[in-house]
Design a protein around this motif. Structure first.
Motif, PDB file in Angstrom:
ATOM      1  N   UNK A   1     -28.289   3.053 -22.576  1.00 40.43           N
ATOM      2  CA  UNK A   1     -29.301   2.561 -23.500  1.00 40.43           C
ATOM      3  C   UNK A   1     -30.529   3.463 -23.484  1.00 40.43           C
ATOM      4  N   UNK A   2     -30.817   4.052 -22.348  1.00 41.60           N
ATOM      5  CA  UNK A   2     -31.975   4.912 -22.207  1.00 41.60           C
ATOM      6  C   UNK A   2     -31.503   6.323 -21.872  1.00 41.60           C
ATOM      7  N   UNK A   3     -32.023   7.330 -22.543  1.00 39.77           N
ATOM      8  CA  UNK A   3     -31.575   8.695 -22.305  1.00 39.77           C
ATOM      9  C   UNK A   3     -31.942   9.183 -20.905  1.00 39.77           C
ATOM     10  N   UNK A   4     -32.929   8.573 -20.254  1.00 41.20           N
ATOM     11  CA  UNK A   4     -33.291   8.958 -18.899  1.00 41.20           C
ATOM     12  C   UNK A   4     -32.226   8.505 -17.892  1.00 41.20           C
ATOM     13  N   UNK A   5     -31.540   7.428 -18.188  1.00 42.02           N
ATOM     14  CA  UNK A   5     -30.432   6.994 -17.328  1.00 42.02           C
ATOM     15  C   UNK A   5     -29.297   8.010 -17.384  1.00 42.02           C
ATOM     16  N   UNK A   6     -29.049   8.564 -18.559  1.00 35.51           N
ATOM     17  CA  UNK A   6     -28.039   9.604 -18.692  1.00 35.51           C
ATOM     18  C   UNK A   6     -28.431  10.841 -17.890  1.00 35.51           C
TER      19      UNK A   6
ATOM     20  N   UNK B   1     -34.954  -0.678 -31.448  1.00 39.17           N
ATOM     21  CA  UNK B   1     -36.175   0.088 -31.723  1.00 39.17           C
ATOM     22  C   UNK B   1     -36.943   0.530 -30.473  1.00 39.17           C
ATOM     23  N   UNK B   2     -36.808  -0.168 -29.347  1.00 40.11           N
ATOM     24  CA  UNK B   2     -37.576   0.175 -28.155  1.00 40.11           C
ATOM     25  C   UNK B   2     -36.906   1.217 -27.271  1.00 40.11           C
ATOM     26  N   UNK B   3     -35.686   1.600 -27.577  1.00 44.85           N
ATOM     27  CA  UNK B   3     -34.995   2.541 -26.703  1.00 44.85           C
ATOM     28  C   UNK B   3     -34.296   3.620 -27.522  1.00 44.85           C
ATOM     29  N   UNK B   4     -33.953   4.704 -26.836  1.00 42.80           N
ATOM     30  CA  UNK B   4     -33.199   5.782 -27.461  1.00 42.80           C
ATOM     31  C   UNK B   4     -31.863   5.885 -26.743  1.00 42.80           C
TER      32      UNK B   4
ATOM     33  N   UNK C   1     -29.542   8.552 -33.682  1.00 43.83           N
ATOM     34  CA  UNK C   1     -30.236   8.395 -32.406  1.00 43.83           C
ATOM     35  C   UNK C   1     -30.826   7.007 -32.159  1.00 43.83           C
ATOM     36  N   UNK C   2     -31.037   6.215 -33.177  1.00 44.24           N
ATOM     37  CA  UNK C   2     -31.662   4.908 -32.989  1.00 44.24           C
ATOM     38  C   UNK C   2     -30.645   3.787 -32.788  1.00 44.24           C
ATOM     39  N   UNK C   3     -29.365   4.087 -32.851  1.00 46.25           N
ATOM     40  CA  UNK C   3     -28.342   3.049 -32.740  1.00 46.25           C
ATOM     41  C   UNK C   3     -27.460   3.277 -31.511  1.00 46.25           C
ATOM     42  N   UNK C   4     -26.975   2.185 -30.950  1.00 42.85           N
ATOM     43  CA  UNK C   4     -26.045   2.235 -29.826  1.00 42.85           C
ATOM     44  C   UNK C   4     -24.639   2.154 -30.394  1.00 42.85           C
ATOM     45  N   UNK C   5     -23.821   3.142 -30.119  1.00 43.16           N
ATOM     46  CA  UNK C   5     -22.455   3.249 -30.639  1.00 43.16           C
ATOM     47  C   UNK C   5     -22.415   3.146 -32.160  1.00 43.16           C
ATOM     48  N   UNK C   6     -23.440   3.635 -32.808  1.00 44.47           N
ATOM     49  CA  UNK C   6     -23.545   3.680 -34.266  1.00 44.47           C
ATOM     50  C   UNK C   6     -23.553   2.292 -34.907  1.00 44.47           C
TER      51      UNK C   6
END
Length: 76
Positions: A37-42, A28-31, A18-23
């Motif tokens: 980059x941000x789960x709220x955008x999804x 550190x500031x986003x999920x 969960x802390x990495x983008x595309x593994x």
């Protein structure tokens, strides 16, 4: 079907790393969730993509056998 596969990809990434983008890259500031980059955008994207299939289902433009697929597939 794109929305369904995007959700599966996001869930897979969330459960495995969960802390990495595309593994690969750690942010550190986003999920990250899927390609966002941000789960709220999804979540906002999923809210926007549900309108078309839901409108087709409620208007009766979709055959009875395909309604279940339209509810979860979000096909364009």
């Amino acid at each position: 079907m794109f929305g369904f596969f995007l959700a599966i990809f996001g869930l897979t990434q969330s459960f495995t790393s969960p802390a990495r983008v595309y593994w690969i890259r750690e942010m550190p500031q986003s999920q990250a969730f899927g390609p966002f980059i941000n789960r709220h955008h999804f979540a906002g994207y999923m809210e926007l993509t549900i309108a078309l299939p839901l409108g087709l289902i409620l208007s009766g433009a979709v055959e009875k056998e395909k309604k279940f697929i339209y509810m979860f597939g979000r096909r364009f």
